[in-house]
Write a protein that holds these residues in place. Structure first.
Motif, PDB file in Angstrom:
ATOM      1  N   UNK A   6       0.869  -1.184   0.000  1.00  0.00           N
ATOM      2  CA  UNK A   6       0.000   0.000   0.000  1.00  0.00           C
ATOM      3  C   UNK A   6       0.903   1.230   0.000  1.00  0.00           C
ATOM      4  N   UNK A   7       0.900   1.941  -1.132  1.00  0.00           N
ATOM      5  CA  UNK A   7       1.806   3.083  -1.281  1.00  0.00           C
ATOM      6  C   UNK A   7       1.046   4.401  -1.145  1.00  0.00           C
ATOM      7  N   UNK A   8       1.673   5.336  -0.505  1.00  0.00           N
ATOM      8  CA  UNK A   8       1.092   6.664  -0.344  1.00  0.00           C
ATOM      9  C   UNK A   8       1.997   7.706  -0.996  1.00  0.00           C
ATOM     10  N   UNK A   9       1.377   8.698  -1.599  1.00  0.00           N
ATOM     11  CA  UNK A   9       2.148   9.814  -2.169  1.00  0.00           C
ATOM     12  C   UNK A   9       1.395  11.115  -1.900  1.00  0.00           C
ATOM     13  N   UNK A  10       2.140  12.183  -1.799  1.00  0.00           N
ATOM     14  CA  UNK A  10       1.552  13.496  -1.537  1.00  0.00           C
ATOM     15  C   UNK A  10       1.775  14.408  -2.744  1.00  0.00           C
ATOM     16  N   UNK A  11       0.718  15.083  -3.162  1.00  0.00           N
ATOM     17  CA  UNK A  11       0.794  15.958  -4.349  1.00  0.00           C
ATOM     18  C   UNK A  11       0.233  17.338  -4.002  1.00  0.00           C
ATOM     19  N   UNK A  12       0.930  18.373  -4.489  1.00  0.00           N
ATOM     20  CA  UNK A  12       0.426  19.734  -4.336  1.00  0.00           C
ATOM     21  C   UNK A  12      -0.594  20.034  -5.432  1.00  0.00           C
ATOM     22  N   UNK A  13      -1.747  20.504  -5.034  1.00  0.00           N
ATOM     23  CA  UNK A  13      -2.789  20.880  -6.015  1.00  0.00           C
ATOM     24  C   UNK A  13      -3.052  22.371  -5.857  1.00  0.00           C
ATOM     25  N   UNK A  14      -3.055  23.082  -6.991  1.00  0.00           N
ATOM     26  CA  UNK A  14      -3.244  24.530  -6.984  1.00  0.00           C
ATOM     27  C   UNK A  14      -4.605  24.870  -7.606  1.00  0.00           C
ATOM     28  N   UNK A  15      -5.380  25.690  -6.930  1.00  0.00           N
ATOM     29  CA  UNK A  15      -6.681  26.106  -7.453  1.00  0.00           C
ATOM     30  C   UNK A  15      -6.793  27.637  -7.422  1.00  0.00           C
ATOM     31  N   UNK A  16      -7.465  28.164  -8.421  1.00  0.00           N
ATOM     32  CA  UNK A  16      -7.583  29.628  -8.547  1.00  0.00           C
ATOM     33  C   UNK A  16      -8.422  30.245  -7.433  1.00  0.00           C
ATOM     34  N   UNK A  17      -7.967  31.406  -6.941  1.00  0.00           N
ATOM     35  CA  UNK A  17      -8.743  32.142  -5.951  1.00  0.00           C
ATOM     36  C   UNK A  17      -9.935  32.829  -6.603  1.00  0.00           C
TER      37      UNK A  17
END
Length: 317
Positions: free
Chosen positions: A306-317
């Motif tokens: 079971x692998x975990x990864x973290x990703x940055x997600x950018x959303x417009x203000x």
């Protein structure tokens, strides 16, 4: 048309689906992402049959403001839906689903035997698809009581979409010969993938021409200095400049770009700077959990980590 040719309803539905899907595909990273009205979705999140069956004839029910705005986006919608109808009807003809049309038999005896190839197979014949697309889509604008510039614009862009399908026809061949040699080839003409047609029309959209809002027999460029340069049949034309699509406008059906996901490192239309219209963006971390490093264990199951990864997600203000 639908009452006279009920067997074409499935092709009309498929043509609408092709056009809508490709519009959304080509504009998915842009400020205007070919948004369609949410009311046309069913509980299963798929486009409803009743809507798609009438989508091409009354696309206003799907695109809302965009179809009557006279902008470059209006031009693309007209072209891609007209092309979608040609593509789906022609595909249905080639598949033998209709008695009124079939393959293109005019090529069968041609070719160049001396060069080792001849026409054969089932070539896509566009003639019926082009005819039906004109009959079905152009009638509302040709029968319009007032011959306004928007009707002329729709007619021009509808035809540009149809011509895109014809222009991108390809020749496919199959080899015949002993042990796989290509002593003789049988060739036939077929339509390009609709994705390729959509990409071609997107390029035409980027280079579309603004026309005068005063009709004098035919569409003409708005810029007086360039009026001597002819407008080609395959060019897309528009009358009004597009809004910037940055801010939500419910009256016009513009959803704005607030909350849209953007690419922080891109300089293209999907980049946070352009897509967010200079308002900035929020960043949050998303955790992904998935199975990985799977191995088959004798006998008889698969063991995975079971692998975990973290990703940055950018959303417009």
């Amino acid at each position: 048309m639908c009452k006279k040719k009920p067997y074409l309803l499935s092709s009309i539905r498929e043509g609408a689906r092709l056009g809508i899907q490709e519009c959304r595909n080509q504009f998915k990273h842009e400020r205007w992402n070919c948004s369609i009205l949410p009311s046309i979705y069913t509980s299963s999140s798929s486009l409803s049959l009743s809507v798609l069956s009438s989508a091409l004839a009354s696309a206003h029910s799907i695109f809302g403001y965009e179809l009557t705005s006279g902008t470059k986006e209006t031009a693309f919608i007209s072209a891609v839906t007209a092309a979608g109808l040609v593509h789906s009807v022609t595909r249905s003809c080639s598949a033998g689903n209709m008695t009124e049309c079939s393959c293109d038999t005019s090529l069968q005896n041609g070719g160049s035997p001396s060069e080792g190839w001849h026409w054969g197979g089932c070539s896509d014949e566009l003639q019926y698809g082009m005819w039906f697309s004109r009959k079905f889509l152009d009638a509302p604008y040709k029968n319009s009581s007032d011959s306004d510039v928007l009707s002329a614009m729709h007619l021009h862009n509808n035809e540009a979409g149809r011509l895109a399908v014809a222009k991108l026809m390809t020749v496919d061949c199959r080899c015949h010969g002993v042990s796989g040699s290509c002593a003789v080839k049988t060739c036939w003409k077929s339509m390009s993938s609709f994705e390729k047609i959509g990409s071609y029309l997107k390029d035409k959209y980027e280079n579309s021409i603004q026309i005068s809002d005063k009709l004098k027999g035919k569409v003409r460029r708005k810029e007086k200095n360039h009026r001597k340069i002819p407008i080609k049949k395959e060019d897309l034309v528009y009358t009004n400049r597009s809004p910037n699509y940055c801010v939500e406008d419910r009256k016009l059906g513009i959803s704005g770009t607030h909350g849209r996901e953007c690419n922080r490192t891109s300089d293209g239309p999907d980049g946070c700077n352009l897509l967010c219209c200079g308002r900035g963006y929020n960043t949050h971390v998303v955790r992904h959990v998935e199975r990985c490093e799977c191995k088959f264990v004798w006998c008889c199951y698969v063991r995975c980590r079971r692998c975990e990864s973290m990703t940055d997600v950018h959303t417009c203000k």
